[in-house]
Design a protein around this motif. Structure first.
Motif, PDB file in Angstrom:
ATOM      1  N   GLN A 183       0.818  -1.215   0.000  1.00  0.00           N
ATOM      2  CA  GLN A 183       0.000   0.000   0.000  1.00  0.00           C
ATOM      3  C   GLN A 183       0.854   1.268   0.000  1.00  0.00           C
ATOM      4  O   GLN A 183       0.518   2.259  -0.657  1.00  0.00           O
ATOM      5  CB  GLN A 183      -0.941   0.005   1.208  1.00  0.00           C
ATOM      6  N   ALA A 184       1.979   1.225   0.718  1.00  0.00           N
ATOM      7  CA  ALA A 184       2.850   2.410   0.781  1.00  0.00           C
ATOM      8  C   ALA A 184       3.377   2.767  -0.605  1.00  0.00           C
ATOM      9  O   ALA A 184       3.411   3.946  -0.990  1.00  0.00           O
ATOM     10  CB  ALA A 184       4.010   2.148   1.742  1.00  0.00           C
ATOM     11  N   VAL A 185       3.778   1.760  -1.379  1.00  0.00           N
ATOM     12  CA  VAL A 185       4.294   1.995  -2.734  1.00  0.00           C
ATOM     13  C   VAL A 185       3.171   2.475  -3.647  1.00  0.00           C
ATOM     14  O   VAL A 185       3.363   3.376  -4.479  1.00  0.00           O
ATOM     15  CB  VAL A 185       4.927   0.702  -3.302  1.00  0.00           C
ATOM     16  N   ILE A 186       1.986   1.881  -3.492  1.00  0.00           N
ATOM     17  CA  ILE A 186       0.829   2.287  -4.301  1.00  0.00           C
ATOM     18  C   ILE A 186       0.505   3.758  -4.059  1.00  0.00           C
ATOM     19  O   ILE A 186       0.276   4.531  -5.002  1.00  0.00           O
ATOM     20  CB  ILE A 186      -0.392   1.397  -3.979  1.00  0.00           C
ATOM     21  N   ASP A 187       0.506   4.158  -2.789  1.00  0.00           N
ATOM     22  CA  ASP A 187       0.206   5.558  -2.453  1.00  0.00           C
ATOM     23  C   ASP A 187       1.295   6.492  -2.975  1.00  0.00           C
ATOM     24  O   ASP A 187       1.001   7.577  -3.496  1.00  0.00           O
ATOM     25  CB  ASP A 187       0.074   5.713  -0.934  1.00  0.00           C
ATOM     26  N   GLU A 188       2.544   6.063  -2.832  1.00  0.00           N
ATOM     27  CA  GLU A 188       3.662   6.907  -3.273  1.00  0.00           C
ATOM     28  C   GLU A 188       3.603   7.166  -4.774  1.00  0.00           C
ATOM     29  O   GLU A 188       3.850   8.281  -5.240  1.00  0.00           O
ATOM     30  CB  GLU A 188       4.986   6.224  -2.914  1.00  0.00           C
ATOM     31  N   LYS A 189       3.262   6.127  -5.548  1.00  0.00           N
ATOM     32  CA  LYS A 189       3.231   6.250  -7.010  1.00  0.00           C
ATOM     33  C   LYS A 189       1.845   6.616  -7.542  1.00  0.00           C
ATOM     34  O   LYS A 189       1.676   6.776  -8.753  1.00  0.00           O
ATOM     35  CB  LYS A 189       3.668   4.924  -7.642  1.00  0.00           C
ATOM     36  N   ASN A 190       0.866   6.735  -6.616  1.00  0.00           N
ATOM     37  CA  ASN A 190      -0.518   7.011  -7.021  1.00  0.00           C
ATOM     38  C   ASN A 190      -0.999   5.962  -8.032  1.00  0.00           C
ATOM     39  O   ASN A 190      -1.643   6.278  -9.042  1.00  0.00           O
ATOM     40  CB  ASN A 190      -0.638   8.420  -7.613  1.00  0.00           C
ATOM     41  N   ALA A 191      -0.661   4.707  -7.752  1.00  0.00           N
ATOM     42  CA  ALA A 191      -0.975   3.613  -8.678  1.00  0.00           C
ATOM     43  C   ALA A 191      -2.420   3.156  -8.516  1.00  0.00           C
ATOM     44  O   ALA A 191      -3.032   3.303  -7.451  1.00  0.00           O
ATOM     45  CB  ALA A 191      -0.029   2.444  -8.435  1.00  0.00           C
ATOM     46  N   GLU A 192      -2.941   2.588  -9.593  1.00  0.00           N
ATOM     47  CA  GLU A 192      -4.313   2.059  -9.601  1.00  0.00           C
ATOM     48  C   GLU A 192      -4.255   0.609 -10.071  1.00  0.00           C
ATOM     49  O   GLU A 192      -3.694   0.308 -11.125  1.00  0.00           O
ATOM     50  CB  GLU A 192      -5.171   2.891 -10.550  1.00  0.00           C
ATOM     51  N   ILE A 193      -4.833  -0.287  -9.270  1.00  0.00           N
ATOM     52  CA  ILE A 193      -4.839  -1.712  -9.611  1.00  0.00           C
ATOM     53  C   ILE A 193      -6.286  -2.155  -9.795  1.00  0.00           C
ATOM     54  O   ILE A 193      -7.101  -2.047  -8.876  1.00  0.00           O
ATOM     55  CB  ILE A 193      -4.155  -2.550  -8.512  1.00  0.00           C
ATOM     56  N   ASN A 194      -6.598  -2.634 -10.985  1.00  0.00           N
ATOM     57  CA  ASN A 194      -7.972  -3.013 -11.321  1.00  0.00           C
ATOM     58  C   ASN A 194      -8.087  -4.520 -11.532  1.00  0.00           C
ATOM     59  O   ASN A 194      -7.302  -5.111 -12.279  1.00  0.00           O
ATOM     60  CB  ASN A 194      -8.419  -2.295 -12.602  1.00  0.00           C
ATOM     61  N   PHE A 195      -9.060  -5.119 -10.873  1.00  0.00           N
ATOM     62  CA  PHE A 195      -9.382  -6.529 -11.109  1.00  0.00           C
ATOM     63  C   PHE A 195     -10.802  -6.777 -10.616  1.00  0.00           C
ATOM     64  O   PHE A 195     -11.292  -6.107  -9.707  1.00  0.00           O
ATOM     65  CB  PHE A 195      -8.398  -7.455 -10.386  1.00  0.00           C
ATOM     66  N   SER A 196     -11.471  -7.715 -11.241  1.00  0.00           N
ATOM     67  CA  SER A 196     -12.833  -8.065 -10.820  1.00  0.00           C
ATOM     68  C   SER A 196     -13.189  -9.434 -11.391  1.00  0.00           C
ATOM     69  O   SER A 196     -12.617  -9.881 -12.390  1.00  0.00           O
ATOM     70  CB  SER A 196     -13.844  -7.025 -11.311  1.00  0.00           C
ATOM     71  N   ASN A 197     -14.126 -10.084 -10.719  1.00  0.00           N
ATOM     72  CA  ASN A 197     -14.630 -11.392 -11.171  1.00  0.00           C
ATOM     73  C   ASN A 197     -13.516 -12.413 -11.392  1.00  0.00           C
ATOM     74  O   ASN A 197     -13.551 -13.193 -12.348  1.00  0.00           O
ATOM     75  CB  ASN A 197     -15.443 -11.234 -12.466  1.00  0.00           C
ATOM     76  N   LEU A 198     -12.525 -12.378 -10.521  1.00  0.00           N
ATOM     77  CA  LEU A 198     -11.465 -13.378 -10.623  1.00  0.00           C
ATOM     78  C   LEU A 198     -11.944 -14.692 -10.020  1.00  0.00           C
ATOM     79  O   LEU A 198     -12.657 -14.704  -9.012  1.00  0.00           O
ATOM     80  CB  LEU A 198     -10.203 -12.899  -9.900  1.00  0.00           C
ATOM     81  N   PRO A 199     -11.565 -15.811 -10.609  1.00  0.00           N
ATOM     82  CA  PRO A 199     -12.087 -17.104 -10.138  1.00  0.00           C
ATOM     83  C   PRO A 199     -11.391 -17.590  -8.872  1.00  0.00           C
ATOM     84  O   PRO A 199     -10.352 -17.069  -8.462  1.00  0.00           O
ATOM     85  CB  PRO A 199     -11.768 -18.038 -11.311  1.00  0.00           C
ATOM     86  N   THR A 200     -11.982 -18.586  -8.278  1.00  0.00           N
ATOM     87  CA  THR A 200     -11.343 -19.346  -7.204  1.00  0.00           C
ATOM     88  C   THR A 200     -10.803 -20.621  -7.838  1.00  0.00           C
ATOM     89  O   THR A 200     -11.545 -21.362  -8.480  1.00  0.00           O
ATOM     90  CB  THR A 200     -12.352 -19.684  -6.093  1.00  0.00           C
ATOM     91  N   ILE A 201      -9.510 -20.866  -7.691  1.00  0.00           N
ATOM     92  CA  ILE A 201      -8.882 -21.977  -8.402  1.00  0.00           C
ATOM     93  C   ILE A 201      -8.136 -22.885  -7.426  1.00  0.00           C
ATOM     94  O   ILE A 201      -7.926 -22.538  -6.258  1.00  0.00           O
ATOM     95  CB  ILE A 201      -7.898 -21.465  -9.484  1.00  0.00           C
ATOM     96  N   ASN A 202      -7.734 -24.039  -7.923  1.00  0.00           N
ATOM     97  CA  ASN A 202      -6.897 -24.957  -7.151  1.00  0.00           C
ATOM     98  C   ASN A 202      -5.447 -24.773  -7.580  1.00  0.00           C
ATOM     99  O   ASN A 202      -5.090 -25.056  -8.727  1.00  0.00           O
ATOM    100  CB  ASN A 202      -7.319 -26.409  -7.395  1.00  0.00           C
ATOM    101  N   SER A 203      -4.626 -24.283  -6.674  1.00  0.00           N
ATOM    102  CA  SER A 203      -3.216 -24.070  -6.994  1.00  0.00           C
ATOM    103  C   SER A 203      -2.453 -23.857  -5.687  1.00  0.00           C
ATOM    104  O   SER A 203      -2.963 -24.144  -4.606  1.00  0.00           O
ATOM    105  CB  SER A 203      -3.053 -22.875  -7.932  1.00  0.00           C
TER     106      SER A 203
END
Length: 314
Positions: A183-203
């Motif tokens: 989170q500290a790096v995200i705030d420092e760089k004002n980064a945006e991470i987008n994801f949605s509807n990711l599956p639940t998998i076996n791994s």
């Protein structure tokens, strides 16, 4: 030897019985006018059966002895392999312990350097020239980069020792956990991470955590100056596997570098600047291959990058 003798005796018994019974049947049907000739034929038949029984016993016994020798040889080789396996296991454990100790011993002086620089800056801040401040910043930055390289080298050395334990992995929760970690790096760089509807998998949860964190770190690290990083994570089903894509709006990768970026210690040079330690993507490649997947890149210099990788569903 007992098996060979049994087979030979069974062959002898049935051979002699067949000859005697067949000749008796012939004499019964056609009379005893040819008794002398039948007796000779009977003797020849019995002699033939006895001879072939002995030969059969000899060859089976010889083959069985060779087979027993081969079995004993295989048992000896198996014992040797087990010993070698234990030796390799012990060596790997020693190497892992050495890597941990070496990492700790190398990081300790770096922490001391960083702490002393910070104290020096605080204590003598009023007496430092701009040039002195610049040199101290270079020293601190180099110390941090070396610390990062040691950490990533240690992680790379441990990839082969991770157990490929299959478990149910909720990818949305996994990525939320990664966001919290950086989170500290995200705030420092004002980064945006987008994801949605990711599956639940076996791994393997631990290995996938390492993969996604390295890819997100990489996208932030190779972002454009004065442009907020935007990172998108998508997935789709293709036949019996998942295909993931991590896309960013960063500096991109020249076509001639596409086949090199997954090599250890390869770093992209852009405007005479080098980024990162050159280990992050090689760790990703090692992990994905360990999980029986593939990884590749699609990118145009100046237009961002897309890192693709696949994982089997089962």
């Amino acid at each position: 030897m007992k098996s060979a003798l049994k087979i030979a005796l069974i062959y002898l018994f049935f051979g002699v019985a067949w000859i005697i019974l067949s000749d008796s049947a012939t004499e019964y049907l056609f009379g005893n006018s040819r008794s002398k000739e039948l007796y000779i034929q009977l003797s020849k038949g019995i002699f033939y059966v006895v001879t072939t029984s002995l030969l059969l016993y000899f060859f089976i016994n010889r083959y069985q002895k060779r087979l027993e020798e081969k079995v004993k040889e295989l048992e000896r080789l198996n014992e040797s392999l087990e010993i070698e396996k234990e030796n390799i296991k012990s060596s790997n454990q020693q190497l892992e312990n050495f890597a941990d100790i070496a990492s700790h011993d190398l990081k300790s002086p770096l922490r001391t350097i960083s702490t002393l620089i910070q104290r020096f800056q605080v204590k003598f801040k009023d007496n430092l020239t701009d040039e002195s401040v610049k040199y101290l910043e270079i020293i601190e930055d180099s110390s941090n980069k070396l610390n990062e390289k040691i950490s990533e080298t240690l992680r790379f050395s441990k990839v082969h020792h991770y157990k490929d334990a299959q478990e149910v992995v909720n990818l949305s929760e996994l990525l939320e956990s990664i966001e919290n970690n950086i989170q500290a790096v995200i705030d420092e760089k004002n980064a945006e991470i987008n994801f949605s509807n990711l599956p639940t998998i076996n791994s393997s949860k631990n290995l996938l955590h390492q993969v996604f964190q390295n890819l997100i770190d990489n996208s932030i690290k190779y972002s454009k100056l004065d442009v907020s990083p935007i990172i998108s994570i998508d997935v789709k089903e293709i036949d019996n596997k998942w295909q993931f894509c991590v896309t960013d709006n960063g500096i991109g990768i020249a076509k001639e570098d596409h086949h090199n970026i997954f090599h250890k210690y390869h770093r992209i040079n852009n405007n005479n600047q080098s980024y990162g330690s050159g280990i992050g993507l090689s760790i990703v490649k090692e992990i994905i291959e360990k999980l029986h997947g593939e990884v590749w890149v699609e990118s145009t210099l100046g237009e961002g990058s897309s890192i693709y990788f696949t994982l089997p569903k089962n």
